[in-house]
Design a protein around this motif. Structure first.
Motif, PDB file in Angstrom:
ATOM      1  N   ASP A 123     -28.916  22.350  46.484  1.00 32.15           N
ATOM      2  CA  ASP A 123     -28.848  23.468  45.527  1.00 32.15           C
ATOM      3  C   ASP A 123     -28.527  22.962  44.127  1.00 32.15           C
ATOM      4  O   ASP A 123     -29.004  23.513  43.140  1.00 32.15           O
ATOM      5  N   ALA A 124     -27.710  21.901  44.039  1.00 36.59           N
ATOM      6  CA  ALA A 124     -27.218  21.464  42.725  1.00 36.59           C
ATOM      7  C   ALA A 124     -28.088  20.384  42.065  1.00 36.59           C
ATOM      8  O   ALA A 124     -28.186  20.319  40.838  1.00 36.59           O
ATOM      9  N   ALA A 125     -28.724  19.530  42.882  1.00 37.39           N
ATOM     10  CA  ALA A 125     -29.385  18.334  42.327  1.00 37.39           C
ATOM     11  C   ALA A 125     -30.900  18.496  42.226  1.00 37.39           C
ATOM     12  O   ALA A 125     -31.484  19.441  42.770  1.00 37.39           O
ATOM     13  N   GLY A 126     -31.528  17.548  41.530  1.00 37.81           N
ATOM     14  CA  GLY A 126     -32.988  17.531  41.464  1.00 37.81           C
ATOM     15  C   GLY A 126     -33.562  17.037  42.784  1.00 37.81           C
ATOM     16  O   GLY A 126     -34.481  17.627  43.344  1.00 37.81           O
ATOM     17  N   HIS A 127     -32.991  15.924  43.282  1.00 37.20           N
ATOM     18  CA  HIS A 127     -33.475  15.347  44.533  1.00 37.20           C
ATOM     19  C   HIS A 127     -32.285  14.770  45.311  1.00 37.20           C
ATOM     20  O   HIS A 127     -31.333  14.273  44.707  1.00 37.20           O
ATOM     21  N   VAL A 128     -32.357  14.855  46.632  1.00 37.62           N
ATOM     22  CA  VAL A 128     -31.291  14.300  47.479  1.00 37.62           C
ATOM     23  C   VAL A 128     -31.925  13.373  48.515  1.00 37.62           C
ATOM     24  O   VAL A 128     -32.888  13.755  49.190  1.00 37.62           O
ATOM     25  N   VAL A 129     -31.383  12.166  48.591  1.00 35.18           N
ATOM     26  CA  VAL A 129     -31.797  11.236  49.646  1.00 35.18           C
ATOM     27  C   VAL A 129     -30.602  11.104  50.574  1.00 35.18           C
ATOM     28  O   VAL A 129     -29.496  10.768  50.122  1.00 35.18           O
ATOM     29  N   THR A 130     -30.798  11.400  51.847  1.00 38.46           N
ATOM     30  CA  THR A 130     -29.649  11.398  52.742  1.00 38.46           C
ATOM     31  C   THR A 130     -29.912  10.474  53.932  1.00 38.46           C
ATOM     32  O   THR A 130     -31.011  10.486  54.503  1.00 38.46           O
ATOM     33  N   VAL A 131     -28.930   9.644  54.250  1.00 39.93           N
ATOM     34  CA  VAL A 131     -29.107   8.583  55.252  1.00 39.93           C
ATOM     35  C   VAL A 131     -28.178   8.826  56.438  1.00 39.93           C
ATOM     36  O   VAL A 131     -26.950   8.788  56.276  1.00 39.93           O
ATOM     37  N   GLU A 132     -28.742   9.053  57.606  1.00 35.89           N
ATOM     38  CA  GLU A 132     -27.942   9.357  58.808  1.00 35.89           C
ATOM     39  C   GLU A 132     -28.280   8.353  59.911  1.00 35.89           C
ATOM     40  O   GLU A 132     -29.444   8.154  60.253  1.00 35.89           O
ATOM     41  N   ILE A 133     -27.239   7.753  60.500  1.00 36.88           N
ATOM     42  CA  ILE A 133     -27.457   6.738  61.539  1.00 36.88           C
ATOM     43  C   ILE A 133     -27.781   7.373  62.899  1.00 36.88           C
ATOM     44  O   ILE A 133     -28.503   6.778  63.710  1.00 36.88           O
TER      45      ILE A 133
END
Ligand code: SAM
Length: 285
Positions: free
Chosen positions: A67-77
């Motif tokens: 909601d807040a950022a332009g783009h989100v990269v999220t890393v989950e193991i």
């Protein structure tokens, strides 16, 4: 999709997907809306920003980041969380979900691909069992980072902020303060998570220094000196550097004398500028 940041919705998603918490991955999911809001506000994210999130869990913080950022990269193991994340983040077209171990990622390459190499903001509720390697890995990779806003164990946040002469002061304090300016934003009690951790937590913001506060010709050598000094904390600095690095005692004593420091001083009494000055003298042949 409903917002996940409350106990009912978190439990509903966990039960619906028959998800089992894995202790070995440090899984404690945030369920407190005020804490989440504080993290988003203190990380100063705007629609211009690319955010790197480490360990999204079921996507609670990821939703707020999207909601807040332009783009989100999220890393989950944990691979079993990936289908859940696809569902809970289905409303967002500004998120990239990666199933990977953050400690094995080539961060400069990832940021190059995802944000044209421009600095990213890291925001995470970190898995506590690997907080220090993650923080050190972020800084030591020399990846372009603007800030790191993370939930960590309270004791670790205290160590990051500690100054010389205190019990919490050590190699982590010096490394974090070499790369950034740390500031504890908020203390967070165990009941803000499912399941509850056995320790208190804190949100800490590390604002990356553009230029380190001390100059050194050889960063690697400076950190070897720091690690050796705290590797044998109860010993005098001279003995600790001899034990840890085989540095001749006469050389350390001469350097201490040149810096007007007592010969029986311990590492825990030296500030970052004093460690930097000492390392420069010790590096010389
Ligand atoms: N962000 C979620 C939240 O706030 O509810 C979950 C936070 S939980 C403390 C830590 C998360 O990090 C878990 O989802 C866990 O599976 C993930 N994790 C643990 N080790 C990891 C690693 N090496 N690389 C990437 N993610 C990891």
């Amino acid at each position: 999709m409903n917002k996940l940041i409350n106990p009912q919705e978190t439990i509903r998603i966990i039960q619906k997907n028959n998800f089992h918490f894995q202790k070995r991955f440090g899984q404690n999911f945030l369920i407190d809306e005020n804490v989440l809001r504080n993290i988003i506000v203190s990380s100063e994210i705007t629609k211009e920003d690319c955010v790197l999130e480490i360990g999204p869990g079921i996507g609670t913080m990821t939703q707020a980041l999207c909601d807040a950022a332009g783009h989100v990269v999220t890393v989950e193991i944990d691979g079993s969380l990936i289908p859940i994340l696809r569902e809970t983040l289905a409303d967002y077209d500004n998120v990239t979900i990666l199933n990977d171990d953050v400690l094995k990622l080539d961060l400069p390459k990832l940021i190059g691909e995802q944000n044209d190499g421009k600095p990213v903001k890291v925001v995470a509720n970190l898995p506590y069992y690997i907080t220090t390697p993650i923080i050190m890995g972020l800084f030591e990779s020399h990846a372009p980072l603007q800030s790191v806003t993370v939930m960590v164990q309270k004791e670790v946040a205290d160590r990051m902020q500690a100054g010389p002469g205190t019990k919490d002061y050590g190699a982590l304090s010096l490394a974090v303060q070499y790369y950034s300016e740390p500031k504890i934003v908020q203390l967070v009690p165990p009941h803000c998570f499912i399941p509850r951790p056995n320790v208190g937590s804190a949100v800490i913001r590390l604002l990356r220094h553009i230029v380190p506060p001390v100059e050194t010709e050889d960063e690697d050598f400076l950190f070897r000196v720091i690690h050796a000094a705290f590797g044998q904390r109860r010993k005098t600095l001279t003995n600790a550097l001899y034990g840890g690095m085989k540095l001749p005692k006469e050389k350390t004593l001469a350097a201490l004398s040149a810096l007007s420091l007592p010969e029986n001083i311990r590492g825990e009494a030296l500030s970052l500028p004093q460690f930097a000055a000492l390392a420069e003298l010790l590096r010389r042949p």
